[in-house]
Design a protein around this motif. Structure first.
Motif, PDB file in Angstrom:
ATOM      1  N   ALA A 139       0.865  -1.252  -0.104  1.00  0.00           N
ATOM      2  CA  ALA A 139       0.047  -0.110   0.086  1.00  0.00           C
ATOM      3  C   ALA A 139       0.895   1.229  -0.023  1.00  0.00           C
ATOM      4  O   ALA A 139       1.462   1.338   0.993  1.00  0.00           O
ATOM      5  CB  ALA A 139      -0.952  -0.105   1.163  1.00  0.00           C
ATOM      6  N   SER A 203      -7.746   5.248   9.229  1.00  0.00           N
ATOM      7  CA  SER A 203      -8.696   5.189   8.310  1.00  0.00           C
ATOM      8  C   SER A 203      -7.851   4.118   7.295  1.00  0.00           C
ATOM      9  O   SER A 203      -8.496   3.045   6.592  1.00  0.00           O
ATOM     10  CB  SER A 203      -9.577   5.951   7.510  1.00  0.00           C
ATOM     11  N   LEU A 204      -6.522   4.667   6.867  1.00  0.00           N
ATOM     12  CA  LEU A 204      -6.064   3.933   5.872  1.00  0.00           C
ATOM     13  C   LEU A 204      -5.266   2.508   6.009  1.00  0.00           C
ATOM     14  O   LEU A 204      -5.315   1.732   5.399  1.00  0.00           O
ATOM     15  CB  LEU A 204      -4.806   4.712   5.256  1.00  0.00           C
ATOM     16  N   ASN A 208      -8.309  -1.026   6.958  1.00  0.00           N
ATOM     17  CA  ASN A 208      -7.992  -1.461   5.905  1.00  0.00           C
ATOM     18  C   ASN A 208      -8.233  -2.921   6.138  1.00  0.00           C
ATOM     19  O   ASN A 208      -7.322  -3.729   6.670  1.00  0.00           O
ATOM     20  CB  ASN A 208      -6.808  -0.992   5.441  1.00  0.00           C
ATOM     21  N   GLU A 209      -9.145  -3.527   5.082  1.00  0.00           N
ATOM     22  CA  GLU A 209      -9.388  -4.885   5.337  1.00  0.00           C
ATOM     23  C   GLU A 209      -8.174  -5.696   4.834  1.00  0.00           C
ATOM     24  O   GLU A 209      -8.071  -6.891   5.292  1.00  0.00           O
ATOM     25  CB  GLU A 209     -10.750  -5.210   4.556  1.00  0.00           C
TER      26      GLU A 209
END
Length: 389
Positions: A139, A203-204, A208-209
């Motif tokens: 990511a 949130s990132l 993140n799933e």
């Protein structure tokens, strides 16, 4: 580069009657998965890791021997370099130990300023790993967010010290110089900006799933194994080892900050996996911002005064020995100082956090899939220079 060679240690019969052999895989010492110049010698049975041996020393600079031929002023410039993400904290252990052996009392403004700068440095360290760890998992976006917040804190640290990485702001007896005019207001603004934007990073990564799937239940470190290997810092606390020297053996102004109802608290988790280590790191950023804000308010209320003690031209430390430990961003950082009454130490032994945190990989990796190796390695949050010294 990554190379693989078969080994003759174990030969067996696999499914379908095929003869199989364990494979030795060298990860590093020059490989993007190794956080620097580290080599992992891994034995694989198919896709599963049988054993792992961290091989260190590729960045060894002989820092401890260099300490012995430098006077106590010069040592600071060497001591801040082994963990290049925690330079200010590295300096602290040296000057605190020397000041204690000298029986020196540091001005109160210097004590609070040191505490503030140490917590800002902790935020910088943790933001680096919060950005780089997702990058290792594939990511790229979080690293841009993390570096945006780092620049807010980096700007005020650079304004005060003149350095972006190696601050050289500590001196035996206090600080190099007083804080710039209006600097505390700019620090308060930077803290507010970073605190407001932190949920974006959460949130990132934490929300993140894919990150959750790659880290939950992966690389579980038990409290018993962590304690046996001397693991410390966020990694230890993620395994339920509730210890933090800022609270348990306070130095600087931490005794006042880690009080009931105060801004200081120790962040822990029980799971001990890669996700727990990431969660602890993120929450510790929030705590450090709270501590930094408390230091700003305290410094603003203190009257103007000196931030250092006048030293003799030749600084000699009385004969004796002392071990000084501080809670660095990555864990325990200790200096064992032995003095013979000269201007240079007879011995200055460094106990770095990353050394122990890397050695436990030999217990963490066996039994894991090779695909999880990078997830586990990145979650150990180490700096190779801190390992090799």
């Amino acid at each position: 580069m990554t190379t693989s060679t078969p080994t003759e240690l174990t030969v067996g019969v696999g499914a379908g009657g095929l003869t199989t052999a364990d494979m030795v895989l060298n990860i590093g010492p020059q490989h993007p998965a190794t956080h620097g110049v580290l080599r992992l010698k891994i034995v694989l049975d198919g896709e599963r890791i049988v054993s792992a041996d961290p091989i260190i020393g590729y960045m060894h600079r002989g820092a401890e021997k260099l300490f012995e031929v430098r006077d106590y002023r010069q040592i600071v410039v060497l001591a801040n370099r082994h963990d290049w993400l925690s330079a200010f904290s590295n300096e602290l252990g040296v000057v605190l130990g020397v000041e204690e052996m000298l029986g020196m009392e540091v001005p109160v403004r210097a004590v609070w300023a040191r505490t503030l700068l140490a917590e800002l440095n902790r935020v910088l360290n943790h933001l680096m790993f919060l950005g780089s760890y997702p990058l290792e998992l594939g990511a790229i976006t979080p690293v841009f967010y993390a570096f945006r917040e780092r620049e807010e804190i980096q700007a005020v640290l650079e304004e005060a010290s003149g350095g972006r990485m190696h601050y050289m702001f500590n001196r035996v007896g206090g600080l190099k110089e007083d804080l710039p005019s209006g600097w505390l207001d700019r620090v308060a603004d930077a803290i507010a900006v970073v605190r407001r934007r932190l949920p974006d990073i959460a949130s990132l990564i934490l929300g993140n799933e894919i990150v959750n799937a790659r880290t939950r239940g992966v690389g579980v470190l038990s409290a018993d194994v962590g304690a046996a290997y001397g693991v410390s810092g966020p990694i230890a606390r993620a395994s339920g080892i509730d210890i933090d020297l800022r609270r348990d053996a306070p130095y600087l102004a931490y005794a006042e900050l880690f009080t009931p109802g105060g801004p200081g608290r120790v962040v822990t988790r029980k799971a001990g996996d890669a996700l727990a280590r990431l969660e602890v790191l993120y929450e510790q950023v929030e705590v450090s911002l709270d501590l930094a804000q408390a230091c700003v308010e305290k410094l603003a209320a203190l009257p103007q005064g000196p931030v250092n003690v006048k030293l003799p031209k030749v600084l000699k430390v009385p004969e004796g020995d002392l071990y000084t430990a501080t809670e660095n961003p990555l864990g325990f950082n200790g200096y064992y100082l032995v003095s013979r009454g000269e201007k240079t130490p007879h011995r200055l032994k460094l106990r770095s956090a990353s050394f122990n945190n890397v050695q436990v990989l030999s217990r963490l990796l066996p039994g894991c899939l090779v695909a999880d190796m990078v997830s586990i390695l990145g979650s150990m949050f180490f700096v190779v220079g801190d390992v090799d010294k």
